[in-house]
Design a protein around this motif. Structure first.
Motif, PDB file in Angstrom:
ATOM      1  N   ALA A  66      44.998  38.877  44.193  1.00 50.93           N
ATOM      2  CA  ALA A  66      43.680  39.181  44.269  1.00 50.93           C
ATOM      3  C   ALA A  66      42.880  40.810  44.494  1.00 50.93           C
ATOM      4  O   ALA A  66      44.229  40.927  45.721  1.00 50.93           O
ATOM      5  CB  ALA A  66      43.014  38.349  45.216  1.00 50.93           C
ATOM      6  N   PHE A  67      42.212  41.575  44.569  1.00 49.65           N
ATOM      7  CA  PHE A  67      42.102  43.026  44.485  1.00 49.65           C
ATOM      8  C   PHE A  67      41.016  43.536  45.170  1.00 49.65           C
ATOM      9  O   PHE A  67      39.632  43.371  44.773  1.00 49.65           O
ATOM     10  CB  PHE A  67      41.942  43.967  43.375  1.00 49.65           C
ATOM     11  CG  PHE A  67      43.284  43.542  42.527  1.00 49.65           C
ATOM     12  CD1 PHE A  67      44.696  45.079  43.034  1.00 49.65           C
ATOM     13  CD2 PHE A  67      43.767  43.224  41.541  1.00 49.65           C
ATOM     14  CE1 PHE A  67      45.937  44.346  42.463  1.00 49.65           C
ATOM     15  CE2 PHE A  67      45.132  42.695  41.079  1.00 49.65           C
ATOM     16  CZ  PHE A  67      45.732  43.687  41.398  1.00 49.65           C
ATOM     17  N   PRO A  68      40.580  42.966  46.981  1.00 50.93           N
ATOM     18  CA  PRO A  68      39.698  43.439  47.643  1.00 50.93           C
ATOM     19  C   PRO A  68      38.900  44.020  47.963  1.00 50.93           C
ATOM     20  O   PRO A  68      39.654  45.824  47.726  1.00 50.93           O
ATOM     21  CB  PRO A  68      39.741  42.425  48.649  1.00 50.93           C
ATOM     22  CG  PRO A  68      41.109  42.911  48.577  1.00 50.93           C
ATOM     23  CD  PRO A  68      42.098  42.173  47.519  1.00 50.93           C
ATOM     24  N   ASP A  69      37.767  44.955  47.664  1.00 49.35           N
ATOM     25  CA  ASP A  69      36.872  45.888  48.309  1.00 49.35           C
ATOM     26  C   ASP A  69      37.082  46.564  49.303  1.00 49.35           C
ATOM     27  O   ASP A  69      37.961  46.401  50.590  1.00 49.35           O
ATOM     28  CB  ASP A  69      35.114  45.716  47.505  1.00 49.35           C
ATOM     29  CG  ASP A  69      34.885  45.866  46.637  1.00 49.35           C
ATOM     30  OD1 ASP A  69      35.875  45.678  46.001  1.00 49.35           O
ATOM     31  OD2 ASP A  69      33.294  45.343  46.715  1.00 49.35           O
ATOM     32  N   LYS A  70      37.492  47.994  49.557  1.00 44.68           N
ATOM     33  CA  LYS A  70      37.766  48.762  50.816  1.00 44.68           C
ATOM     34  C   LYS A  70      36.735  47.393  51.806  1.00 44.68           C
ATOM     35  O   LYS A  70      35.530  47.708  51.670  1.00 44.68           O
ATOM     36  CB  LYS A  70      37.435  49.848  50.294  1.00 44.68           C
ATOM     37  CG  LYS A  70      37.440  50.922  51.854  1.00 44.68           C
ATOM     38  CD  LYS A  70      39.170  50.654  51.910  1.00 44.68           C
ATOM     39  CE  LYS A  70      40.290  51.797  53.443  1.00 44.68           C
ATOM     40  NZ  LYS A  70      39.076  52.622  52.833  1.00 44.68           N
ATOM     41  N   GLY A  71      37.540  47.424  53.025  1.00 45.38           N
ATOM     42  CA  GLY A  71      37.283  46.689  54.362  1.00 45.38           C
ATOM     43  C   GLY A  71      37.348  45.724  53.857  1.00 45.38           C
ATOM     44  O   GLY A  71      36.515  44.605  54.830  1.00 45.38           O
ATOM     45  N   GLU A  72      37.857  44.784  53.021  1.00 46.21           N
ATOM     46  CA  GLU A  72      37.265  43.053  52.893  1.00 46.21           C
ATOM     47  C   GLU A  72      39.128  43.141  52.906  1.00 46.21           C
ATOM     48  O   GLU A  72      38.926  41.359  52.610  1.00 46.21           O
ATOM     49  CB  GLU A  72      36.528  42.997  51.575  1.00 46.21           C
ATOM     50  CG  GLU A  72      34.442  43.145  51.715  1.00 46.21           C
ATOM     51  CD  GLU A  72      34.683  41.877  52.911  1.00 46.21           C
ATOM     52  OE1 GLU A  72      35.229  40.572  52.799  1.00 46.21           O
ATOM     53  OE2 GLU A  72      34.003  42.524  53.938  1.00 46.21           O
ATOM     54  N   TYR A  73      39.819  43.245  52.988  1.00 48.18           N
ATOM     55  CA  TYR A  73      41.442  43.081  52.685  1.00 48.18           C
ATOM     56  C   TYR A  73      41.533  42.048  53.571  1.00 48.18           C
ATOM     57  O   TYR A  73      42.368  40.709  53.328  1.00 48.18           O
ATOM     58  CB  TYR A  73      42.322  44.413  52.807  1.00 48.18           C
ATOM     59  CG  TYR A  73      43.987  43.505  52.977  1.00 48.18           C
ATOM     60  CD1 TYR A  73      44.225  43.257  51.910  1.00 48.18           C
ATOM     61  CD2 TYR A  73      44.278  43.805  54.199  1.00 48.18           C
ATOM     62  CE1 TYR A  73      45.578  42.829  51.721  1.00 48.18           C
ATOM     63  CE2 TYR A  73      46.038  42.917  54.134  1.00 48.18           C
ATOM     64  CZ  TYR A  73      46.408  42.784  52.842  1.00 48.18           C
ATOM     65  OH  TYR A  73      47.726  42.546  52.640  1.00 48.18           O
ATOM     66  N   ASP A  74      41.260  42.720  55.105  1.00 49.61           N
ATOM     67  CA  ASP A  74      41.962  41.335  55.921  1.00 49.61           C
ATOM     68  C   ASP A  74      41.536  39.551  55.815  1.00 49.61           C
ATOM     69  O   ASP A  74      41.864  39.196  55.816  1.00 49.61           O
ATOM     70  CB  ASP A  74      42.086  41.280  57.087  1.00 49.61           C
ATOM     71  CG  ASP A  74      42.302  42.900  57.710  1.00 49.61           C
ATOM     72  OD1 ASP A  74      43.369  42.785  56.959  1.00 49.61           O
ATOM     73  OD2 ASP A  74      42.092  43.127  58.912  1.00 49.61           O
ATOM     74  N   ASN A  75      39.690  39.573  55.575  1.00 46.29           N
ATOM     75  CA  ASN A  75      39.243  38.220  54.836  1.00 46.29           C
ATOM     76  C   ASN A  75      39.818  38.058  54.413  1.00 46.29           C
ATOM     77  O   ASN A  75      39.462  37.028  53.785  1.00 46.29           O
ATOM     78  CB  ASN A  75      37.796  39.065  54.586  1.00 46.29           C
ATOM     79  CG  ASN A  75      36.537  39.186  56.247  1.00 46.29           C
ATOM     80  OD1 ASN A  75      37.041  39.054  57.127  1.00 46.29           O
ATOM     81  ND2 ASN A  75      35.572  40.178  56.006  1.00 46.29           N
ATOM     82  N   TRP A  76      39.779  38.817  52.632  1.00 45.21           N
ATOM     83  CA  TRP A  76      40.495  37.868  51.752  1.00 45.21           C
ATOM     84  C   TRP A  76      42.403  37.171  51.839  1.00 45.21           C
ATOM     85  O   TRP A  76      41.907  36.396  51.272  1.00 45.21           O
ATOM     86  CB  TRP A  76      40.458  39.087  50.633  1.00 45.21           C
ATOM     87  CG  TRP A  76      39.069  38.187  49.943  1.00 45.21           C
ATOM     88  CD1 TRP A  76      38.209  38.582  50.030  1.00 45.21           C
ATOM     89  CD2 TRP A  76      38.543  39.113  48.955  1.00 45.21           C
ATOM     90  NE1 TRP A  76      36.881  38.867  49.298  1.00 45.21           N
ATOM     91  CE2 TRP A  76      37.243  39.002  48.367  1.00 45.21           C
ATOM     92  CE3 TRP A  76      39.706  39.604  47.314  1.00 45.21           C
ATOM     93  CZ2 TRP A  76      36.375  39.291  46.950  1.00 45.21           C
ATOM     94  CZ3 TRP A  76      38.728  39.165  45.851  1.00 45.21           C
ATOM     95  CH2 TRP A  76      37.825  39.138  45.763  1.00 45.21           C
ATOM     96  N   ASN A  77      42.657  37.978  52.389  1.00 50.02           N
ATOM     97  CA  ASN A  77      44.016  38.500  52.840  1.00 50.02           C
ATOM     98  C   ASN A  77      44.648  36.439  53.516  1.00 50.02           C
ATOM     99  O   ASN A  77      44.871  35.569  53.272  1.00 50.02           O
ATOM    100  CB  ASN A  77      45.043  39.179  53.573  1.00 50.02           C
ATOM    101  CG  ASN A  77      46.451  38.529  53.121  1.00 50.02           C
ATOM    102  OD1 ASN A  77      46.997  38.081  52.725  1.00 50.02           O
ATOM    103  ND2 ASN A  77      46.946  38.745  54.907  1.00 50.02           N
ATOM    104  N   ASN A  78      43.230  36.776  54.822  1.00 51.15           N
ATOM    105  CA  ASN A  78      43.243  35.876  55.395  1.00 51.15           C
ATOM    106  C   ASN A  78      42.980  34.238  54.562  1.00 51.15           C
ATOM    107  O   ASN A  78      43.978  32.951  55.043  1.00 51.15           O
ATOM    108  CB  ASN A  78      42.178  35.500  56.997  1.00 51.15           C
ATOM    109  CG  ASN A  78      42.670  36.251  57.645  1.00 51.15           C
ATOM    110  OD1 ASN A  78      43.872  37.134  57.485  1.00 51.15           O
ATOM    111  ND2 ASN A  78      42.028  36.982  58.698  1.00 51.15           N
ATOM    112  N   LYS A  79      42.550  34.427  53.841  1.00 52.89           N
ATOM    113  CA  LYS A  79      41.353  33.311  53.345  1.00 52.89           C
ATOM    114  C   LYS A  79      42.672  32.824  51.930  1.00 52.89           C
ATOM    115  O   LYS A  79      43.101  31.782  51.879  1.00 52.89           O
ATOM    116  CB  LYS A  79      40.258  33.734  52.013  1.00 52.89           C
ATOM    117  CG  LYS A  79      39.681  31.905  51.328  1.00 52.89           C
ATOM    118  CD  LYS A  79      39.336  31.001  51.891  1.00 52.89           C
ATOM    119  CE  LYS A  79      38.509  31.227  52.751  1.00 52.89           C
ATOM    120  NZ  LYS A  79      37.812  29.477  53.351  1.00 52.89           N
ATOM    121  N   ALA A  80      43.437  33.313  51.126  1.00 53.30           N
ATOM    122  CA  ALA A  80      44.701  33.588  50.484  1.00 53.30           C
ATOM    123  C   ALA A  80      45.721  33.108  51.216  1.00 53.30           C
ATOM    124  O   ALA A  80      45.923  31.541  50.606  1.00 53.30           O
ATOM    125  CB  ALA A  80      45.108  34.984  49.881  1.00 53.30           C
TER     126      ALA A  80
END
Length: 365
Positions: free
Chosen positions: A312-326
């Protein structure tokens, strides 16, 4: 922004969920009194494994619509001219609140109109009375509505039969070869349409069973490839354009139909449909899919990918949200690694992988 009379209890209190029998149930409360609502209103916190959720009635839902003018033309109707100069005749009963530059129009009417309202402010009117309780009781499971699907003939007609030029495809032709663009357009059935705006782009959501879940319509600038966001965000849906008010939208990942074509390739997930298309040209060793929204990186949409290796390659500012969901999803058997390559850049929030590669390419050239 939505303004609610009721909200889920924000305290730490949990009750036994009648669906899964776990103590993970949260009641809705009246935000004015703090009292719990009737026993069939609440949500189970086990979103992935249970998913029970019933919200209270909110009354008539309306969207804030800005206008150039709103003129009474009879005792029962207004003539509204929107910011694009489009004129609509609207029953007075469907305008629930009026100001000098905007008004709230019912969702019921907007579903049958050509007025864009997808990302506008929401407000509820004439809120129904909902009974209150002080203790937990048995809750009946709410049956979900069956999703709708577009007919394959609709895609065939728009893509093969009566194709329309779209601004995004024209932009792609300025940075990639004719064959590269043609291949990407064919893979994703990228279409053009003059619904809502001229030369808009249609992104078909085709699931892994070849069912047409929906089609998002967006307008791009043909010179820059940027999405048109002023004076409002130019996003709408095909079922509204073709006047299907009873269409039940149940989204899937953009490009999901491609996962059946090659079981050896890894899956790459981004937010923007445009980014998925651009990256499919730049890095074709992956199957590129898009969530279409930062909030759509979730179990329901990612479920078909459970047995595949995903990046997954989240947009700038969304890394923490996507990583926690992953991390949550990987505990359920998913195999998703989240990249922080964009988070490490100095670019502003919303910057994405396609922006990164296109800038790097221009810099090298």
């Amino acid at each position: 922004m939505e303004r609610f009379k009721y909200s889920l209890d924000k305290s730490s209190k949990k009750y036994v969920c009648p669906d899964c029998n776990k103590k993970t149930f949260v009641y809705y409360v009246d935000t004015e009194t703090g009292n719990y609502l009737a026993d069939n209103y609440g949500r189970c916190d086990r979103e992935n494994n249970c998913g029970y959720h019933k919200a209270p009635s909110k009354g008539k839902k309306a969207y804030l619509i800005p206008f150039l003018s709103l003129v009474s033309i009879s005792v029962k109707a207004f003539k509204l001219t929107d910011l694009n100069g489009v004129i609509s005749v609207i029953p007075k009963s469907q305008i629930l609140e009026q100001n000098t530059k905007n008004c709230f129009i019912t969702e019921w009417y907007l579903k049958t109109s050509t007025i864009n309202y997808f990302s506008n402010e929401i407000k509820y009117f004439n809120i129904d009375n909902v009974s209150l309780i002080n203790e937990a009781k048995t809750i009946l499971k709410c049956e979900p509505k069956k999703p709708s699907f577009h007919k394959l003939e609709l895609l065939n007609d728009m893509f093969f039969g009566n194709p329309v030029s779209d601004n995004l495809t024209e932009f792609l032709k300025t940075i990639f070869t004719k064959d590269e663009v043609a291949n990407a357009v064919l893979n994703y059935y990228l279409s053009g349409a003059n619904f809502f705006w001229n030369n808009a782009t249609v992104f078909w959501q085709i699931d892994n069973k070849e069912q047409l879940r929906g089609a998002k319509i967006m307008l791009y600038n043909s010179a820059t490839g940027s999405r048109v966001k002023k004076p409002y965000s130019h996003i709408n849906w095909l079922h509204k354009a073709i006047k299907e008010p009873d269409f039940i939208l149940n989204q899937c990942l953009f490009g999901l139909h491609l996962i059946n074509e090659d079981y050896q390739k890894d899956i790459a997930i981004v937010e923007s449909e445009k980014t998925a298309i651009v990256m499919s040209i730049i890095l074709p060793d992956f199957i590129w899919l898009a969530t279409g929204s930062k909030c759509n990186f979730k179990f329901d949409l990612l479920k078909p990918l459970k047995n595949r290796n995903c990046f997954a390659f989240p947009d700038k500012g969304e890394y923490d949200n996507w990583n926690n969901k992953a991390i949550e999803l990987n505990k359920l058997g998913f195999k998703i690694a989240v990249s922080n390559i964009i988070e490490q850049t100095d670019f502003e929030a919303g910057f994405d992988l396609a922006d990164y590669y296109l800038i790097m390419t221009n810099t090298l050239n």
